[in-house]
Write a protein that holds these residues in place. Sequence first.
Motif, PDB file in Angstrom:
ATOM      1  N   SER A   1      37.500  46.979  40.741  1.00 19.82           N
ATOM      2  CA  SER A   1      36.563  46.177  41.525  1.00 19.82           C
ATOM      3  C   SER A   1      37.261  44.953  42.116  1.00 19.82           C
ATOM      4  O   SER A   1      37.607  44.013  41.389  1.00 19.82           O
ATOM      5  N   VAL A   2      37.464  44.988  43.403  1.00 26.13           N
ATOM      6  CA  VAL A   2      38.125  43.897  44.119  1.00 26.13           C
ATOM      7  C   VAL A   2      37.125  42.803  44.470  1.00 26.13           C
ATOM      8  O   VAL A   2      37.409  41.615  44.330  1.00 26.13           O
ATOM      9  N   PHE A   3      35.942  43.198  44.951  1.00 27.22           N
ATOM     10  CA  PHE A   3      34.926  42.244  45.369  1.00 27.22           C
ATOM     11  C   PHE A   3      33.900  42.028  44.255  1.00 27.22           C
ATOM     12  O   PHE A   3      33.793  42.821  43.316  1.00 27.22           O
TER      13      PHE A   3
ATOM     14  N   THR B   1      28.809  36.672  51.028  1.00 28.31           N
ATOM     15  CA  THR B   1      29.638  35.912  51.972  1.00 28.31           C
ATOM     16  C   THR B   1      31.046  35.713  51.434  1.00 28.31           C
ATOM     17  O   THR B   1      32.031  35.843  52.162  1.00 28.31           O
ATOM     18  N   GLN B   2      31.175  35.394  50.147  1.00 32.13           N
ATOM     19  CA  GLN B   2      32.493  35.154  49.571  1.00 32.13           C
ATOM     20  C   GLN B   2      33.369  36.399  49.642  1.00 32.13           C
ATOM     21  O   GLN B   2      34.587  36.297  49.812  1.00 32.13           O
ATOM     22  N   ASP B   3      32.771  37.589  49.552  1.00 30.31           N
ATOM     23  CA  ASP B   3      33.548  38.824  49.633  1.00 30.31           C
ATOM     24  C   ASP B   3      34.025  39.086  51.051  1.00 30.31           C
ATOM     25  O   ASP B   3      35.176  39.489  51.270  1.00 30.31           O
TER      26      ASP B   3
ATOM     27  N   TRP C   1      38.453  38.918  55.336  1.00 26.23           N
ATOM     28  CA  TRP C   1      38.882  38.533  56.681  1.00 26.23           C
ATOM     29  C   TRP C   1      39.805  37.320  56.715  1.00 26.23           C
ATOM     30  O   TRP C   1      40.180  36.866  57.791  1.00 26.23           O
ATOM     31  N   ASP C   2      40.198  36.827  55.559  1.00 25.63           N
ATOM     32  CA  ASP C   2      41.141  35.707  55.519  1.00 25.63           C
ATOM     33  C   ASP C   2      42.555  36.253  55.678  1.00 25.63           C
ATOM     34  O   ASP C   2      43.342  36.320  54.729  1.00 25.63           O
ATOM     35  N   ILE C   3      42.872  36.656  56.907  1.00 24.58           N
ATOM     36  CA  ILE C   3      44.149  37.307  57.187  1.00 24.58           C
ATOM     37  C   ILE C   3      44.859  36.588  58.338  1.00 24.58           C
ATOM     38  O   ILE C   3      44.218  35.951  59.178  1.00 24.58           O
TER      39      ILE C   3
ATOM     40  N   GLN D   1      45.897  40.265  49.358  1.00 24.30           N
ATOM     41  CA  GLN D   1      45.710  39.133  48.448  1.00 24.30           C
ATOM     42  C   GLN D   1      45.317  39.604  47.049  1.00 24.30           C
ATOM     43  O   GLN D   1      45.453  38.866  46.077  1.00 24.30           O
ATOM     44  N   PHE D   2      44.837  40.851  46.939  1.00 27.85           N
ATOM     45  CA  PHE D   2      44.482  41.418  45.639  1.00 27.85           C
ATOM     46  C   PHE D   2      45.573  42.336  45.103  1.00 27.85           C
ATOM     47  O   PHE D   2      45.738  42.483  43.904  1.00 27.85           O
ATOM     48  N   ASN D   3      46.277  42.971  46.020  1.00 25.31           N
ATOM     49  CA  ASN D   3      47.304  43.930  45.619  1.00 25.31           C
ATOM     50  C   ASN D   3      48.411  43.943  46.665  1.00 25.31           C
ATOM     51  O   ASN D   3      48.271  44.536  47.731  1.00 25.31           O
ATOM     52  N   GLN D   4      49.516  43.295  46.342  1.00 22.53           N
ATOM     53  CA  GLN D   4      50.630  43.191  47.278  1.00 22.53           C
ATOM     54  C   GLN D   4      51.310  44.540  47.518  1.00 22.53           C
ATOM     55  O   GLN D   4      52.096  44.685  48.447  1.00 22.53           O
TER      56      GLN D   4
END
Length: 339
Positions: free
Chosen positions: A133-135, A168-170, A175-177, A213-216
């Motif tokens: 679970s990423v979000f 919203t936080q998810d 989109w923070d790219i 940001q979760f998995n490089q």
Amino acid sequence: MRFEDITVVVQGPVQNYAARAMDEGITQRCLQSIRTYLPGAKIILSTWEDQDLNNLDFDQLLLNQDPGTNIRYFTAPDKPKLFNNNRQIVSTLNGLAAVSTKYALKIRTDNYLISNDFVALFEQPLIRQAEQSVFQQRIVISNTFSRKYAKGKPVAYHLSDFFYFGLTQDLLKLWDIPLQDNYDLSQQHQVSPHYPDFPIDCTQMFWQEGLKQFNQQIELLHLHDLAGDKLKASEAFIANNLIIAEPEKIGLALCQKFLGKSRANRTRGKCSFYQLSDWHALYRKYCDPSHPLPYPALFKLFLQRLIYVFPSRFETKMKIISRTKKMHRYSQILAKDSK
């Protein structure tokens, strides 16, 4: 869920944008549909400077500086392929950053709502694997261009960028790219990354960048890159973090560009997309083995793919052979130009 707890980010050019053909009045229709199906929700219009905003109904306006197009690859040494990736990143991220409610919906200025069924899909009591679970909660997305197959072959993380609904936080995390740099032909010495393989799709790029940001380790080298366990990882991600459904099942209507005889609206195109029945199958496989499956829908889909999707694998193989032959000629041209 109270609609007052939802903010809708309507992103992109409005209908009079000269550089992009759009259905007459489509942005007005989009905004009005939000008032109709999400009464009480806040509307943020995130668009560009110097546009005619008359008769557009919104609560907050963001006029972004246009970052312009970006070059992702070349189709030949003298033919750059231009995309609006940076425009989408800017208008979407700035819009989401201005949201103060718990939930957010991101929609294009040239699509509109026909219901709020996406809310019921989002609120389903579903099981998740904590390690996958990423979000914080699942995000509901459209299946349009959420491809299970591209050019007849399976693909990973090829997920739509049309419509998102969730916390919203998810959506902000996703989109923070960074903005995308132009592809440097002189440095790469080939017309596209990992040519003659096909370059990754824009949608793959968006999701890949958002999930880094979760998995490089998430990195697709080309459209059909499934090395290692990339397909399994993509499927597990979808099952645990998304709900994918057809536009009519989430309450979304598309502009004419994607209707009629367009590739996205033909049976061949549609059955290459993930369907809600596909998502149920992934959910059963990765989350809940007792989950019932829509067998008739899955069987019909298999038959359609047998006719329209799988045979095109041979066509793709022949295209790769053709691109391989071109590779030597392109290399000679690029070597000559670099001297």
